[in-house]
Write an enzyme that holds these catalytic residues in place. Structure first.
Site, short mmCIF file in Angstrom:
data_model
loop_
_atom_site.label_atom_id
_atom_site.label_comp_id
_atom_site.label_asym_id
_atom_site.label_seq_id
_atom_site.Cartn_x
_atom_site.Cartn_y
_atom_site.Cartn_z
N HIS A 129 -3.77 -4.55 7.80
CA HIS A 129 -3.93 -3.37 8.65
C HIS A 129 -3.01 -3.45 9.85
O HIS A 129 -3.14 -4.33 10.69
CB HIS A 129 -5.37 -3.13 9.11
CG HIS A 129 -5.61 -1.66 9.27
ND1 HIS A 129 -5.11 -0.94 10.32
CD2 HIS A 129 -6.23 -0.78 8.46
CE1 HIS A 129 -5.43 0.33 10.16
NE2 HIS A 129 -6.10 0.46 9.04
N ARG B 90 -6.98 12.87 0.79
CA ARG B 90 -5.84 13.32 1.59
C ARG B 90 -4.51 12.76 1.07
O ARG B 90 -3.46 13.30 1.35
CB ARG B 90 -6.03 12.98 3.07
CG ARG B 90 -5.99 11.52 3.38
CD ARG B 90 -6.06 11.26 4.87
NE ARG B 90 -7.39 11.45 5.41
CZ ARG B 90 -7.81 10.86 6.54
NH1 ARG B 90 -6.98 10.12 7.24
NH2 ARG B 90 -9.03 11.03 6.97
N HIS C 28 1.09 6.33 1.58
CA HIS C 28 1.86 7.33 2.32
C HIS C 28 2.98 7.97 1.51
O HIS C 28 3.55 8.97 1.93
CB HIS C 28 2.32 6.77 3.65
CG HIS C 28 1.14 6.53 4.55
ND1 HIS C 28 0.12 7.46 4.67
CD2 HIS C 28 0.77 5.48 5.30
CE1 HIS C 28 -0.80 6.98 5.48
NE2 HIS C 28 -0.45 5.78 5.87
N ASN D 24 0.86 -1.19 0.00
CA ASN D 24 0.00 0.00 0.00
C ASN D 24 0.90 1.24 0.00
O ASN D 24 1.67 1.45 0.95
CB ASN D 24 -0.90 -0.03 1.24
CG ASN D 24 -1.82 1.17 1.31
OD1 ASN D 24 -1.39 2.29 1.07
ND2 ASN D 24 -3.07 0.95 1.63
N ARG E 195 -9.58 8.14 -0.92
CA ARG E 195 -10.50 8.58 0.14
C ARG E 195 -11.33 9.76 -0.34
O ARG E 195 -10.91 10.52 -1.22
CB ARG E 195 -9.71 8.98 1.38
CG ARG E 195 -8.83 7.89 1.94
CD ARG E 195 -8.17 8.36 3.22
NE ARG E 195 -9.15 8.48 4.27
CZ ARG E 195 -9.29 7.60 5.26
NH1 ARG E 195 -8.49 6.57 5.35
NH2 ARG E 195 -10.23 7.77 6.17
N1 PXP Z 1 -6.05 -3.01 4.25
C1 PXP Z 1 -6.99 -2.02 4.30
C2 PXP Z 1 -8.39 -2.36 3.92
C3 PXP Z 1 -6.65 -0.70 4.66
O1 PXP Z 1 -7.60 0.25 4.69
C4 PXP Z 1 -5.29 -0.41 4.94
C5 PXP Z 1 -4.89 1.01 5.25
O2 PXP Z 1 -5.17 1.81 4.13
C6 PXP Z 1 -4.36 -1.47 4.87
C7 PXP Z 1 -4.78 -2.76 4.55
C8 PXP Z 1 -2.91 -1.25 5.13
O3 PXP Z 1 -2.73 -0.90 6.48
P1 PXP Z 1 -1.33 -0.40 6.97
O4 PXP Z 1 -1.02 0.86 6.25
O5 PXP Z 1 -1.53 -0.21 8.44
O6 PXP Z 1 -0.33 -1.48 6.66
#
Ligand code: PXP
Length: 253
Positions: A201, A50, A11, A8, A46
């Site tokens: 997550h 952001r 950031h 992901n 989102r």
């Molecule tokens: N899965 C989902 C559905 C999420 O919303 C997020 C955060 O955007 C992640 C995974 C990744 O989480 P993290 O950034 O804490 O690794």
């Protein structure tokens, strides 16, 4: 079989948007992740934009050669973006404008018509439909009933319980173990219904290993920890380290 890793890269866009400028490039980030061995790229568009912008999705769709997974709320504005850009997969997530990050899984049972509509819209155009969900059998059953193809089990609670040395002994360890078992049972249950199982997550290279040994989990979506680590070791190394942690093998560098 080793679980896949989708990185992901939200950031990277968060840093860019801090100055509303052109760097760091999320396209370069996606390329580096793919070169480092990531199986896919995940972004969350989102409502407040952001981090990821509409244009990012279009560009990522063009350049990504592995797998593009877009997280979004179950609203028309977002579904329209999905239908127009056709990512490989969409993960439906709950969204509250004041949250710092996604807070728990989508309440499918409590919003069944709305989530059903979103799943239908995605599947009609051939987008793989995933739902981010708490490791709860009733929610998984509901997701299956409305035609989701995958559930992504929310690991936020497990991540919180294993973040520090709290999980090393005593009550902390018991709670972490109980949450681990809950995720495992949810994975087995989802798989028994024919759903693909993902998880994510809050995961880090320290806590992903145990979850990676649950055979039902086929894919991880991990962002914050990889991008944080990349500040110190570079993105390519940070991705390689996470892949090694998923494979439960030492980093080879
Ligand atoms: N899965 C989902 C559905 C999420 O919303 C997020 C955060 O955007 C992640 C995974 C990744 O989480 P993290 O950034 O804490 O690794």
């Amino acid at each position: 079989m080793t679980a896949k890793l989708n990185v992901n890269i939200d950031h990277v866009a968060t840093v860019r948007q801090a100055r509303k400028t052109i760097e760091p490039s999320i396209i370069s980030a996606a390329m580096i992740c793919e070169q480092a061995g990531a199986d896919g790229i995940t972004v969350h568009i989102r409502q407040d934009r952001r981090h990821i912008q509409d244009k990012d999705i279009l560009l990522l769709r063009e350049v990504i050669t592995t797998y593009l997974n877009v997280e979004m709320a179950t609203i028309e504005e977002m579904l329209k973006i999905a239908v127009e850009t056709k990512p490989d997969a969409v993960s439906l997530v709950p969204e509250n404008p004041y949250e710092i990050t996604t807070e728990g899984g989508l309440n499918v049972l409590g919003n069944i018509e709305n989530v059903q509509m979103a799943v239908n819209r995605l599947r009609e155009v051939g987008i793989f439909a995933s739902i981010f969900i708490d490791p709860d059998e009733r929610q998984i059953e509901a997701a299956h009933k409305i035609g989701a193809q995958q559930v992504e089990l929310c690991t936020a609670e497990y991540a919180e319980l294993t973040l520090s040395s709290r999980a090393a002994h005593g009550e902390g360890l018991e709670k972490a173990n109980a949450e681990f078992e809950r995720i495992k049972r949810a994975g087995v249950f989802a798989k028994s219904l024919g759903l693909k199982v993902a998880a994510g997550h809050g995961l880090t290279r320290r806590n992903v290993g145990a979850l990676a040994r649950i055979p039902e989990i086929e894919e991880f979506n991990i962002g914050h920890s990889i991008i944080s680590r990349s500040i110190f070791v570079g993105l390519e190394n940070a991705v390689r380290e996470m892949i090694a942690a998923i494979k439960n093998s030492p980093v080879s560098n």
